[in-house]
Design an enzyme around this catalytic site. Structure first.
Site, PDB file in Angstrom:
ATOM      1  CB  CYS A   1      16.703  64.529  54.169  1.00  0.00           C
ATOM      2  SG  CYS A   1      15.321  65.219  53.229  1.00  0.00           S
TER       3      CYS A   1
ATOM      4  NE  ARG B   1      19.932  59.396  53.980  1.00  0.00           N
ATOM      5  CZ  ARG B   1      19.633  58.393  54.575  1.00  0.00           C
ATOM      6  NH1 ARG B   1      20.573  57.539  53.957  1.00  0.00           N
ATOM      7  NH2 ARG B   1      18.304  57.713  54.726  1.00  0.00           N
TER       8      ARG B   1
ATOM      9  CD1 TRP C   1      16.573  64.122  46.703  1.00  0.00           C
ATOM     10  CD2 TRP C   1      14.059  63.828  47.099  1.00  0.00           C
ATOM     11  NE1 TRP C   1      15.405  63.731  45.933  1.00  0.00           N
ATOM     12  CE2 TRP C   1      14.786  63.305  45.909  1.00  0.00           C
ATOM     13  CE3 TRP C   1      13.128  63.962  48.656  1.00  0.00           C
ATOM     14  CZ2 TRP C   1      13.285  63.263  45.706  1.00  0.00           C
ATOM     15  CZ3 TRP C   1      11.914  63.595  47.506  1.00  0.00           C
ATOM     16  CH2 TRP C   1      11.627  63.135  45.432  1.00  0.00           C
TER      17      TRP C   1
ATOM     18  CG  ASN D   1      15.093  61.313  56.004  1.00  0.00           C
ATOM     19  OD1 ASN D   1      14.499  61.405  55.588  1.00  0.00           O
ATOM     20  ND2 ASN D   1      16.063  59.754  56.285  1.00  0.00           N
ATOM     21  N   GLY D   2      12.288  62.449  56.829  1.00  0.00           N
ATOM     22  CA  GLY D   2      10.788  62.261  56.825  1.00  0.00           C
ATOM     23  C   GLY D   2      10.065  63.219  56.552  1.00  0.00           C
TER      24      GLY D   2
ATOM     25  CD  GLU E   1      19.304  48.521  36.768  1.00  0.00           C
ATOM     26  OE1 GLU E   1      20.294  49.289  37.632  1.00  0.00           O
ATOM     27  OE2 GLU E   1      17.734  48.947  37.326  1.00  0.00           O
TER      28      GLU E   1
ATOM     29  CE  LYS F   1      21.107  52.081  36.933  1.00  0.00           C
ATOM     30  NZ  LYS F   1      20.470  51.490  38.157  1.00  0.00           N
TER      31      LYS F   1
ATOM     32  CD  GLU G   1      18.552  55.520  37.987  1.00  0.00           C
ATOM     33  OE1 GLU G   1      18.716  55.605  39.641  1.00  0.00           O
ATOM     34  OE2 GLU G   1      19.325  54.457  38.534  1.00  0.00           O
TER      35      GLU G   1
ATOM     36  CG  HIS H   1       1.740  43.982  20.286  1.00  0.00           C
ATOM     37  ND1 HIS H   1       1.269  42.728  19.139  1.00  0.00           N
ATOM     38  CD2 HIS H   1       3.923  42.695  20.490  1.00  0.00           C
ATOM     39  CE1 HIS H   1       2.233  41.756  19.510  1.00  0.00           C
ATOM     40  NE2 HIS H   1       3.132  41.575  20.082  1.00  0.00           N
TER      41      HIS H   1
ATOM     42  CE  LYS I   1      22.894  53.460  46.775  1.00  0.00           C
ATOM     43  NZ  LYS I   1      23.335  53.122  45.339  1.00  0.00           N
TER      44      LYS I   1
HETATM   45  C1  AGP Z   1      18.561  53.066  41.218  1.00  0.00           C
HETATM   46  O1  AGP Z   1      19.779  53.129  40.318  1.00  0.00           O
HETATM   47  C2  AGP Z   1      17.779  53.849  41.734  1.00  0.00           C
HETATM   48  N1  AGP Z   1      19.281  54.626  42.775  1.00  0.00           N
HETATM   49  C3  AGP Z   1      16.038  53.513  42.540  1.00  0.00           C
HETATM   50  O2  AGP Z   1      16.005  53.729  41.880  1.00  0.00           O
HETATM   51  C4  AGP Z   1      16.265  52.471  44.152  1.00  0.00           C
HETATM   52  O3  AGP Z   1      17.496  51.012  42.801  1.00  0.00           O
HETATM   53  C5  AGP Z   1      14.981  52.228  44.428  1.00  0.00           C
HETATM   54  O4  AGP Z   1      14.777  53.288  45.324  1.00  0.00           O
HETATM   55  C6  AGP Z   1      15.534  51.577  45.274  1.00  0.00           C
HETATM   56  O5  AGP Z   1      16.420  51.450  46.199  1.00  0.00           O
HETATM   57  P1  AGP Z   1      16.326  49.698  46.930  1.00  0.00           P
HETATM   58  O6  AGP Z   1      17.101  48.768  46.994  1.00  0.00           O
HETATM   59  O7  AGP Z   1      17.688  50.627  48.569  1.00  0.00           O
HETATM   60  O8  AGP Z   1      15.110  49.956  48.156  1.00  0.00           O
END
Ligand code: AGP
Length: 599
Positions: free
Chosen positions: A2, A27, A70, A96-97, A475, A479, A482, A498, A594
């Protein structure tokens, strides 16, 4: 995951809280709320974005806290939105937590009426109980947090009490020292337009923030926390005319890559200067380097592993932060654990680093965030210098992480006396040529949009590559998943036959990376395999004279093992335009955040 914000000062708090929360919305964006306080407490909260909050025109209060959520405990509802209050409606809390023992704590308060399903609300009631015995809000919050098992960054205000009380354990919290008041926030992004003077609170800190100043206590004693000046300028956290932060950050890659190598390459001596306290003797004695990370950072580690192993002749393992265990047979003295994290706050990666530290293993944090917990808790910190990244989907920081790991690989190889001068020279010159090569890919932005529009209707998408391109294939798929919510998977190209090949049809576009560092010849055979099942292939290749072999071909300049990083730009743009074509909330994809600050 959050976002928390707080302000107390000379000016009206409402607009500052709202503007700050909008900067923190990456966040978490399930619900939002603020609490304004003077002799009375006013709380405004609801499901949805900060901008949708139903707020009075101009509240006069000059002190308040805010939250963007969040969800972890309790669905996104108005009642579960923060701030949460106590029975008297005089105490408000943002958090937050995770309060792990909230059920037990609630059971100890049978006379209290709870309005929400959240873990957080019980904290407001614990403070209410403490305020029956003291009129000191700091003391009440200190006593309440003693009872909490779990992680928290807390902001607390109470009617008739001056200022904001904040507390942190395993969740980030920054204090901003302003000219007309003071701020608290989950990170520096919302503070930049008001101040660049910040202090990072440590685990166990409790701070009383008033318009006059900031009093920090730790274990009951008053402590000073250093004031740091943030280099980022406020504009860096703006969209700069792009529709989305993600597209802006994709286009910022050449600049971010220049920053990642700035001042670190001694072109005359053909060496790398990283200013780490890792001695050559230690690096030479190493049996193993363990790279730990999550998500995109994990993919950067898969790339880094190959660079380190190929240059420094040292065993490198890559672990998910959430799965990490030191592993048997390791000599802590001869092991280095490198935690890679853009935000520097990812709980899974932090847990792995703390596990390593407890067993006496030396740790290095590779991060984008100065002052983050990873940077402060590791024995050494290496910054990727990419500048702020607001879009939830990591883009420029992936490339900057790989480049920073490449510099580390050269440094470690050099210290171990393993660096082949020709290899070192080639990689150094390719690192310096990389920003320009990335720009060539960015200049074909419009062409990628057309390809994305052509294939956006795919049933599922597959990304393939080999060697240094395998992490980029993974990757690329991440993307697309996501931000477009499409089913996408990345594979080492040789693995298709395989099993996954069964999923390949005319309706499943395949994005293939056939560059140097990716064994293009063998990957070409895999392309033939999928084409023979009717799949259209979008290829990113450094081969010449083969463009006709694919439905679509993009080429990359000669950059050796860094070529897959240029290919990655095409995959980022492809994902962006597929999602944009589907009008997805690209900067705030559903169910994501994020920085993931809970395990
Ligand atoms: C990637 O686009 C995501 N936001 C997520 O997978 C991110 O890479 C992951 O949470 C790790 O975050 P960090 O690099 O801040 O530790």
């Amino acid at each position: 995951m959050c976002g928390i914000i707080g302000y107390v000062g000379e000016s009206a708090a409402q607009s500052r809280l709202v503007a700050g929360l909008q900067k923190l919305e990456y966040r978490g964006y399930d619900s939002a709320g603020i609490a304004l306080v003077d002799d009375a407490l006013s709380v405004y909260k609801q499901v949805g974005l900060v901008g949708d909050l139903d707020l009075p025109a101009d509240s006069p209060q000059t002190c308040g806290i805010g939250h963007t959520r969040w969800s972890t405990h309790g669905r996104p509802t108005d009642a579960n939105a923060h701030p949460h209050t106590d029975c008297s409606g005089r105490v408000a809390v943002v958090h937050n937590g995770i309060v792990g023992n909230y059920d037990d704590l609630r059971a100890e308060l049978p006379d209290h009426e709870f309005q929400s399903e959240t873990d957080t609300e019980v904290v407001a009631h614990l403070i209410e109980v403490e305020l029956e015995f003291t009129d000191d809000l700091v003391a009440a919050v200190s006593a309440a947090v003693e009872r909490i098992e779990g992680s928290y960054a807390l902001g607390v205000v109470a009617a008739g009490h001056d200022g904001i009380v904040v507390a942190r354990r395993n969740s980030p919290l920054v204090v901003g020292h302003g000219s007309d008041g003071n701020f608290v926030a989950s990170d520096v992004t919302p503070l930049l337009e008001h101040t660049r003077e910040v202090s990072y609170l440590e685990d166990g800190d409790i701070a009383h923030v008033t318009r006059e100043g900031v009093e920090v206590r730790h274990d009951g004693a008053s402590v000073e926390r250093a004031v740091h000046r943030i280099a980022w300028d406020p504009d860096a956290a703006e969209k700069g005319g792009y529709d989305h932060y993600m597209l802006k950050e994709i286009h910022e890659q050449p600049q971010a890559l220049r920053q990642a190598i700035a001042g670190r390459i001694d072109a005359v001596e053909e060496r790398v200067e990283l200013d780490l306290s890792l001695s050559a003797a230690f690096l030479d004695s190493l049996d193993e380097i363990q790279l730990v990370a999550c998500g995109t950072s994990y993919h950067a580690c898969l790339y880094g592993k190959q660079l380190l192993e190929s240059l420094a002749d040292v065993r490198v393992t890559v672990e998910f932060g959430s799965e990490y265990a030191v592993g048997s047979g390791r000599d802590p003295e001869r092991t280095l654990v490198v935690g890679v994290s853009q935000s520097g706050e990812t709980a899974d990666t932090l847990r792995a680093l703390r596990t390593a530290k407890r067993t006496g293993i030396r740790t290095l944090g590779v991060t984008n965030t100065v002052g983050s917990t990873v940077a402060r808790e590791c024995d050494d910190a290496l910054y990727i210098q990419a500048g702020p990244e607001i879009g939830v989907a990591a883009t420029k920081t992936f490339a900057s992480q790989v480049v920073t790991l490449a510099l580390l690989a050269i440094d470690v190889a050099d210290s171990r006396g393993e660096l082949d001068p020709a290899d070192g020279r080639e990689l150094l010159s390719n690192l310096q040529a990389l920003p320009g090569a990335v720009q060539t890919a960015l200049d074909r932005d419009e062409e990628v949009r057309e390809v994305a529009d052509a294939y956006a209707g795919g049933d599922a998408f597959f990304f393939i590559g080999r060697q240094f391109a395998t992490p980029v294939a993974l990757e690329g798929a991440l993307k697309l998943k996501e931000i477009s919510y499409d089913h996408a998977e990345g594979f080492p190209a040789g693995e298709l036959k395989h099993g996954p090949l069964a999923l390949i049809t005319e309706g499943t576009p395949v994005l293939a990376i056939l560059t140097d560092g990716a064994r293009p010849e063998e990957t070409h055979n895999n392309v033939k395999e999928v084409q023979s099942r009717g799949a259209p292939v979008v290829a990113v290749t450094s081969e010449t004279g083969r463009e006709g072999d694919y439905e679509v071909g993009f080429d990359v300049p000669d950059l050796g093992v860094l070529e897959p990083l240029v290919a990655n730009v095409y995959l980022q743009l492809f994902a962006y335009y597929v999602a944009d074509g589907k009008a997805r909330p690209i900067d705030r994809p559903r169910n994501l955040a994020k920085s993931v600050t809970v395990e």
